[in-house]
Design a protein around this motif. Sequence first.
Motif, mmCIF file in Angstrom:
data_model
loop_
_atom_site.group_PDB
_atom_site.id
_atom_site.type_symbol
_atom_site.label_atom_id
_atom_site.label_comp_id
_atom_site.label_asym_id
_atom_site.label_seq_id
_atom_site.Cartn_x
_atom_site.Cartn_y
_atom_site.Cartn_z
ATOM 1 N N ALA A 9 0.839 -1.196 0.000
ATOM 2 C CA ALA A 9 0.000 0.000 0.000
ATOM 3 C C ALA A 9 0.872 1.244 0.000
ATOM 4 C CB ALA A 9 -0.909 0.008 1.235
ATOM 5 N N ILE A 10 0.224 2.353 -0.260
ATOM 6 C CA ILE A 10 0.848 3.669 -0.132
ATOM 7 C C ILE A 10 0.190 4.393 1.030
ATOM 8 C CG2 ILE A 10 1.099 5.939 -1.221
ATOM 9 C CD1 ILE A 10 1.300 4.501 -3.891
ATOM 10 N N THR A 11 1.011 5.091 1.807
ATOM 11 C CA THR A 11 0.508 5.884 2.917
ATOM 12 C C THR A 11 1.384 7.117 3.053
ATOM 13 O OG1 THR A 11 -0.163 5.798 5.245
ATOM 14 C CG2 THR A 11 1.875 4.659 4.658
ATOM 15 N N ARG A 12 1.191 7.843 4.133
ATOM 16 C CA ARG A 12 2.032 9.005 4.381
ATOM 17 C C ARG A 12 3.322 8.578 5.066
ATOM 18 N NH1 ARG A 12 -3.073 12.502 6.089
ATOM 19 N NH2 ARG A 12 -3.653 13.259 4.023
ATOM 20 N N ALA A 13 4.354 9.357 4.865
ATOM 21 C CA ALA A 13 5.682 9.008 5.385
ATOM 22 C C ALA A 13 5.771 9.378 6.863
ATOM 23 C CB ALA A 13 6.762 9.717 4.579
ATOM 24 N N ARG A 14 5.145 8.543 7.680
ATOM 25 C CA ARG A 14 5.199 8.718 9.126
ATOM 26 C C ARG A 14 5.547 7.388 9.766
ATOM 27 N NH1 ARG A 14 -0.460 12.144 9.326
ATOM 28 N NH2 ARG A 14 0.360 14.039 8.346
ATOM 29 N N GLN A 15 6.090 7.436 10.953
ATOM 30 C CA GLN A 15 6.567 6.220 11.608
ATOM 31 C C GLN A 15 5.404 5.304 11.979
ATOM 32 O OE1 GLN A 15 9.760 5.264 11.993
ATOM 33 N NE2 GLN A 15 8.946 3.331 12.776
ATOM 34 N N ILE A 16 5.466 4.057 11.519
ATOM 35 C CA ILE A 16 4.484 3.034 11.878
ATOM 36 C C ILE A 16 5.252 1.752 12.175
ATOM 37 C CG2 ILE A 16 2.459 1.710 11.153
ATOM 38 C CD1 ILE A 16 1.878 3.883 9.107
ATOM 39 N N ASP A 17 4.946 1.105 13.282
ATOM 40 C CA ASP A 17 5.585 -0.163 13.624
ATOM 41 C C ASP A 17 4.859 -1.294 12.903
ATOM 42 O OD1 ASP A 17 7.475 0.974 15.318
ATOM 43 O OD2 ASP A 17 6.096 0.946 17.032
ATOM 44 N N LEU A 18 5.576 -1.970 12.025
ATOM 45 C CA LEU A 18 5.009 -3.061 11.244
ATOM 46 C C LEU A 18 5.876 -4.296 11.402
ATOM 47 C CD1 LEU A 18 4.301 -1.077 7.963
ATOM 48 C CD2 LEU A 18 2.593 -1.835 9.622
ATOM 49 N N GLU A 19 5.258 -5.392 11.760
ATOM 50 C CA GLU A 19 5.997 -6.638 11.925
ATOM 51 C C GLU A 19 6.262 -7.266 10.561
ATOM 52 O OE1 GLU A 19 5.639 -10.967 14.186
ATOM 53 O OE2 GLU A 19 4.156 -9.378 14.541
ATOM 54 N N GLY A 20 7.542 -7.356 10.190
ATOM 55 C CA GLY A 20 7.916 -7.994 8.933
ATOM 56 C C GLY A 20 7.805 -7.103 7.713
ATOM 57 N N ALA A 21 7.396 -5.860 7.890
ATOM 58 C CA ALA A 21 7.276 -4.927 6.774
ATOM 59 C C ALA A 21 7.849 -3.580 7.199
ATOM 60 C CB ALA A 21 5.824 -4.779 6.331
ATOM 61 N N GLU A 35 10.143 -7.965 2.115
ATOM 62 C CA GLU A 35 10.872 -8.891 1.250
ATOM 63 C C GLU A 35 10.156 -10.241 1.274
ATOM 64 O OE1 GLU A 35 15.439 -10.453 0.400
ATOM 65 O OE2 GLU A 35 14.936 -9.432 2.277
ATOM 66 N N VAL A 36 9.942 -10.828 0.094
ATOM 67 C CA VAL A 36 9.175 -12.067 0.008
ATOM 68 C C VAL A 36 9.865 -13.058 -0.922
ATOM 69 C CG1 VAL A 36 6.954 -10.960 0.455
ATOM 70 C CG2 VAL A 36 7.768 -11.162 -1.898
ATOM 71 N N ASP A 37 9.466 -14.301 -0.764
ATOM 72 C CA ASP A 37 9.874 -15.367 -1.665
ATOM 73 C C ASP A 37 8.908 -15.371 -2.849
ATOM 74 O OD1 ASP A 37 10.510 -17.683 -3.006
ATOM 75 O OD2 ASP A 37 9.947 -19.039 -1.375
ATOM 76 N N LEU A 38 9.394 -15.028 -4.021
ATOM 77 C CA LEU A 38 8.524 -14.893 -5.187
ATOM 78 C C LEU A 38 7.911 -16.221 -5.614
ATOM 79 C CD1 LEU A 38 10.549 -12.370 -7.381
ATOM 80 C CD2 LEU A 38 8.699 -11.923 -5.757
ATOM 81 N N ASP A 39 8.525 -17.321 -5.225
ATOM 82 C CA ASP A 39 7.974 -18.631 -5.591
ATOM 83 C C ASP A 39 6.604 -18.865 -4.969
ATOM 84 O OD1 ASP A 39 10.191 -19.251 -7.124
ATOM 85 O OD2 ASP A 39 11.250 -20.207 -5.464
ATOM 86 N N ARG A 40 6.294 -18.140 -3.888
ATOM 87 C CA ARG A 40 4.977 -18.288 -3.255
ATOM 88 C C ARG A 40 3.855 -17.788 -4.164
ATOM 89 N NH1 ARG A 40 4.354 -15.748 2.434
ATOM 90 N NH2 ARG A 40 2.546 -17.138 2.445
ATOM 91 N N PHE A 41 4.199 -16.947 -5.124
ATOM 92 C CA PHE A 41 3.196 -16.358 -5.999
ATOM 93 C C PHE A 41 3.129 -17.052 -7.356
ATOM 94 C CE2 PHE A 41 4.410 -13.208 -2.928
ATOM 95 C CZ PHE A 41 3.222 -12.599 -2.579
ATOM 96 N N THR A 42 3.871 -18.127 -7.503
ATOM 97 C CA THR A 42 3.897 -18.848 -8.767
ATOM 98 C C THR A 42 2.873 -19.975 -8.767
ATOM 99 O OG1 THR A 42 6.257 -18.371 -9.036
ATOM 100 C CG2 THR A 42 5.349 -20.170 -10.365
ATOM 101 N N GLY A 43 2.112 -20.072 -9.855
ATOM 102 C CA GLY A 43 1.176 -21.178 -10.019
ATOM 103 C C GLY A 43 -0.019 -21.148 -9.095
ATOM 104 N N LEU A 44 -0.415 -19.979 -8.633
ATOM 105 C CA LEU A 44 -1.578 -19.887 -7.756
ATOM 106 C C LEU A 44 -2.853 -20.146 -8.537
ATOM 107 C CD1 LEU A 44 -0.676 -16.721 -5.665
ATOM 108 C CD2 LEU A 44 -0.605 -19.092 -4.898
ATOM 109 N N ASP A 45 -3.766 -20.886 -7.937
ATOM 110 C CA ASP A 45 -5.053 -21.185 -8.548
ATOM 111 C C ASP A 45 -6.069 -20.165 -8.050
ATOM 112 O OD1 ASP A 45 -7.386 -22.161 -9.574
ATOM 113 O OD2 ASP A 45 -7.157 -24.200 -8.795
ATOM 114 N N CYS A 46 -6.489 -19.253 -8.960
ATOM 115 C CA CYS A 46 -7.415 -18.192 -8.572
ATOM 116 C C CYS A 46 -8.791 -18.724 -8.204
ATOM 117 C CB CYS A 46 -7.540 -17.167 -9.697
ATOM 118 S SG CYS A 46 -6.016 -16.255 -9.989
#
Length: 227
Positions: A9-21, A35-46
């Motif tokens: 997402a996009i937000t304003r440039a203010r301090q926010i505590d985010l776990e893993g992001a 940061e993510v493993d791109l293989d998780r997004f491969t071959g997904l069944d919609c």
Amino acid sequence: MRRGLYAYAITRARQIDLEGAWLISHRGLALVVAEVDLDRFTGLDCDELDEDSPLAVLVREHDAVVRTVFRHEPVLPLRFGTVLDGADAAVQLLSARHVEALAWLDGVEGRQEWGVRVRAAAREPVNLDGVSGTAYLVQRRALLAAAENARRDVAVVHQELSRRAAESTFRELAGDLLLEAAYLVDTGSEEDFRAEVHRLTGELGLSAEITGPWPPYSFTRVEFADA
């Protein structure tokens, strides 16, 4: 393992505590990334959206991060699956749509999305088997007239609810739905909005389901062609 930068997402440039992001900032804007493993997004069944499917898990993770930001700052959710090459691409994305993003953040600040689904009230099924041709036509015309009346009633409902929202949008219908719409509502007006949904639909003999509050998923119109 292929690694990439996932953009939530996009937000304003203010301090926010985010776990893993974290936030990548540029001229008052910030892109929420991880940061993510791109293989998780491969071959997904919609079509596979049961609770434990890989796609459903990723969608929940996406929504959880967006909601965390949403609790602190106005947010423009990006489409699910937006992946960038790195921090430079993130800054480029923010720079390319800087004016639009700032305007839309102002537009959604202090507002939340509410979903409304409207169905006709349950009725006894009409059995047309074995009736005469004339009776069949009478019954058929009555059913068509009732359906047309319901469509007109729903149009009134949507119009009235739209007046109580900063913005509204409706979606393509499926199944027995007469209306599936989203409304961007000021946080101080939400109880009145919900009460109006039930009043309008109740008076017209319709059944309503309200969902939310949501981040403004239906009202993010800034397109990021490079993402």
